[in-house]
Design a protein around this motif. Structure first.
Motif, PDB file in Angstrom:
ATOM      1  N   ASP A 127       0.843  -1.204   0.000  1.00 35.48           N
ATOM      2  CA  ASP A 127       0.000   0.000   0.000  1.00 35.48           C
ATOM      3  C   ASP A 127       0.881   1.258   0.000  1.00 35.48           C
ATOM      4  O   ASP A 127       0.931   1.991   0.983  1.00 35.48           O
ATOM      5  N   PRO A 128       1.564   1.534  -1.120  1.00 41.71           N
ATOM      6  CA  PRO A 128       2.512   2.650  -1.119  1.00 41.71           C
ATOM      7  C   PRO A 128       1.863   4.019  -0.942  1.00 41.71           C
ATOM      8  O   PRO A 128       2.524   4.941  -0.457  1.00 41.71           O
ATOM      9  N   ASP A 129       0.591   4.159  -1.300  1.00 37.92           N
ATOM     10  CA  ASP A 129      -0.064   5.457  -1.119  1.00 37.92           C
ATOM     11  C   ASP A 129      -0.675   5.598   0.273  1.00 37.92           C
ATOM     12  O   ASP A 129      -1.256   6.622   0.609  1.00 37.92           O
ATOM     13  N   ASN A 130      -0.551   4.561   1.095  1.00 35.76           N
ATOM     14  CA  ASN A 130      -1.013   4.566   2.488  1.00 35.76           C
ATOM     15  C   ASN A 130      -2.468   4.989   2.644  1.00 35.76           C
ATOM     16  O   ASN A 130      -2.827   5.656   3.612  1.00 35.76           O
ATOM     17  N   ASP A 131      -3.312   4.556   1.688  1.00 34.88           N
ATOM     18  CA  ASP A 131      -4.735   4.894   1.808  1.00 34.88           C
ATOM     19  C   ASP A 131      -5.523   3.814   2.546  1.00 34.88           C
ATOM     20  O   ASP A 131      -6.719   3.935   2.725  1.00 34.88           O
ATOM     21  N   GLY A 132      -4.837   2.744   2.968  1.00 33.42           N
ATOM     22  CA  GLY A 132      -5.497   1.692   3.739  1.00 33.42           C
ATOM     23  C   GLY A 132      -6.255   0.684   2.900  1.00 33.42           C
ATOM     24  O   GLY A 132      -6.929  -0.177   3.445  1.00 33.42           O
ATOM     25  N   THR A 133      -6.133   0.805   1.577  1.00 32.88           N
ATOM     26  CA  THR A 133      -6.785  -0.158   0.684  1.00 32.88           C
ATOM     27  C   THR A 133      -5.829  -0.534  -0.433  1.00 32.88           C
ATOM     28  O   THR A 133      -4.908   0.221  -0.772  1.00 32.88           O
ATOM     29  N   LEU A 134      -6.074  -1.701  -1.015  1.00 31.68           N
ATOM     30  CA  LEU A 134      -5.295  -2.167  -2.158  1.00 31.68           C
ATOM     31  C   LEU A 134      -6.224  -2.355  -3.339  1.00 31.68           C
ATOM     32  O   LEU A 134      -7.264  -3.002  -3.213  1.00 31.68           O
ATOM     33  N   ASP A 135      -5.841  -1.804  -4.483  1.00 33.12           N
ATOM     34  CA  ASP A 135      -6.603  -2.014  -5.706  1.00 33.12           C
ATOM     35  C   ASP A 135      -5.903  -3.096  -6.533  1.00 33.12           C
ATOM     36  O   ASP A 135      -4.891  -3.666  -6.103  1.00 33.12           O
ATOM     37  N   ALA A 136      -6.436  -3.390  -7.710  1.00 28.78           N
ATOM     38  CA  ALA A 136      -5.877  -4.452  -8.549  1.00 28.78           C
ATOM     39  C   ALA A 136      -4.417  -4.179  -8.896  1.00 28.78           C
ATOM     40  O   ALA A 136      -3.594  -5.094  -8.898  1.00 28.78           O
ATOM     41  N   LYS A 137      -4.080  -2.932  -9.182  1.00 31.25           N
ATOM     42  CA  LYS A 137      -2.703  -2.589  -9.535  1.00 31.25           C
ATOM     43  C   LYS A 137      -1.763  -2.851  -8.357  1.00 31.25           C
ATOM     44  O   LYS A 137      -0.677  -3.403  -8.532  1.00 31.25           O
ATOM     45  N   GLU A 138      -2.173  -2.469  -7.171  1.00 32.26           N
ATOM     46  CA  GLU A 138      -1.332  -2.697  -5.987  1.00 32.26           C
ATOM     47  C   GLU A 138      -1.216  -4.188  -5.679  1.00 32.26           C
ATOM     48  O   GLU A 138      -0.148  -4.664  -5.276  1.00 32.26           O
ATOM     49  N   LEU A 139      -2.296  -4.937  -5.879  1.00 39.38           N
ATOM     50  CA  LEU A 139      -2.238  -6.384  -5.650  1.00 39.38           C
ATOM     51  C   LEU A 139      -1.336  -7.070  -6.653  1.00 39.38           C
ATOM     52  O   LEU A 139      -0.795  -8.134  -6.378  1.00 39.38           O
ATOM     53  N   ASN A 140      -1.177  -6.476  -7.822  1.00 43.47           N
ATOM     54  CA  ASN A 140      -0.333  -7.066  -8.849  1.00 43.47           C
ATOM     55  C   ASN A 140       1.124  -6.644  -8.725  1.00 43.47           C
ATOM     56  O   ASN A 140       1.976  -7.150  -9.432  1.00 43.47           O
ATOM     57  N   SER A 141       1.435  -5.747  -7.802  1.00 41.98           N
ATOM     58  CA  SER A 141       2.828  -5.352  -7.589  1.00 41.98           C
ATOM     59  C   SER A 141       3.573  -6.510  -6.928  1.00 41.98           C
ATOM     60  O   SER A 141       2.976  -7.485  -6.456  1.00 41.98           O
ATOM     61  N   ARG A 142       4.872  -6.395  -6.867  1.00 43.78           N
ATOM     62  CA  ARG A 142       5.678  -7.438  -6.216  1.00 43.78           C
ATOM     63  C   ARG A 142       5.235  -7.644  -4.765  1.00 43.78           C
ATOM     64  O   ARG A 142       5.039  -8.765  -4.304  1.00 43.78           O
ATOM     65  N   ALA A 143       5.042  -6.540  -4.048  1.00 43.87           N
ATOM     66  CA  ALA A 143       4.605  -6.627  -2.651  1.00 43.87           C
ATOM     67  C   ALA A 143       3.185  -7.189  -2.567  1.00 43.87           C
ATOM     68  O   ALA A 143       2.866  -7.957  -1.657  1.00 43.87           O
ATOM     69  N   GLY A 144       2.340  -6.815  -3.499  1.00 40.61           N
ATOM     70  CA  GLY A 144       0.975  -7.329  -3.519  1.00 40.61           C
ATOM     71  C   GLY A 144       0.932  -8.827  -3.755  1.00 40.61           C
ATOM     72  O   GLY A 144       0.166  -9.551  -3.116  1.00 40.61           O
ATOM     73  N   ARG A 145       1.762  -9.301  -4.660  1.00 46.14           N
ATOM     74  CA  ARG A 145       1.814 -10.749  -4.930  1.00 46.14           C
ATOM     75  C   ARG A 145       2.350 -11.506  -3.714  1.00 46.14           C
ATOM     76  O   ARG A 145       1.905 -12.610  -3.414  1.00 46.14           O
TER      77      ARG A 145
END
Length: 132
Positions: free
Chosen positions: A107-125
């Motif tokens: 969650d690099p934008d620190n908004d407390g939620t993850l969208d599809a793009k964030e889930l597909n990042s290395r950290a999200g995976r």
């Protein structure tokens, strides 16, 4: 026999469609983890999914997960780092602490939620490996 041209064309299609396929992977994970259908996963939703998975990964119902039960989700090094009492297992609370740590990393934008793009990042995976 497959010609070089067919092979090259197939490879080019895979390379060009890679980002789309990766993004669709994030979207499918999002659908699975987003019970309120708001298009994002928050920490509570991630922890609920993790707790459900924890129960499934604990076939002996001893309340802990060992390296064998965590195979493919945490490496031995990650398990050791996540195991504060150094007993070689994770309790549900210890597992959820790893989930929270990975959620925050995704969650690099620190908004407390993850969208599809964030889930597909290395950290999200890395987080998804703990949830699916």
């Amino acid at each position: 026999m497959i010609s070089r041209r067919s092979l090259a064309l197939s490879l080019a299609m895979v390379v060009l469609s890679g980002p789309a396929l990766a993004a669709s992977g994030g979207r499918s994970a999002l659908r699975m983890l987003d019970p309120d259908n708001d298009g994002t996963v928050d920490l509570a939703e991630a922890k609920k999914a993790a707790a459900n998975l924890f129960a499934k990964l604990d076939p002996d119902h001893d309340g802990t997960l060992d390296a064998r039960e965590l195979r493919g989700r945490l490496t031995a090094k990650e398990l050791a780092a996540a195991d504060p009492d150094h007993n070689g297992t994770l309790t549900l609370d210890e597992y959820l602490a790893v989930v929270e740590q990975r959620f925050k990393a995704a969650d690099p934008d620190n908004d407390g939620t993850l969208d599809a793009k964030e889930l597909n990042s290395r950290a999200g995976r890395a987080l998804l490996r703990l949830l699916k």
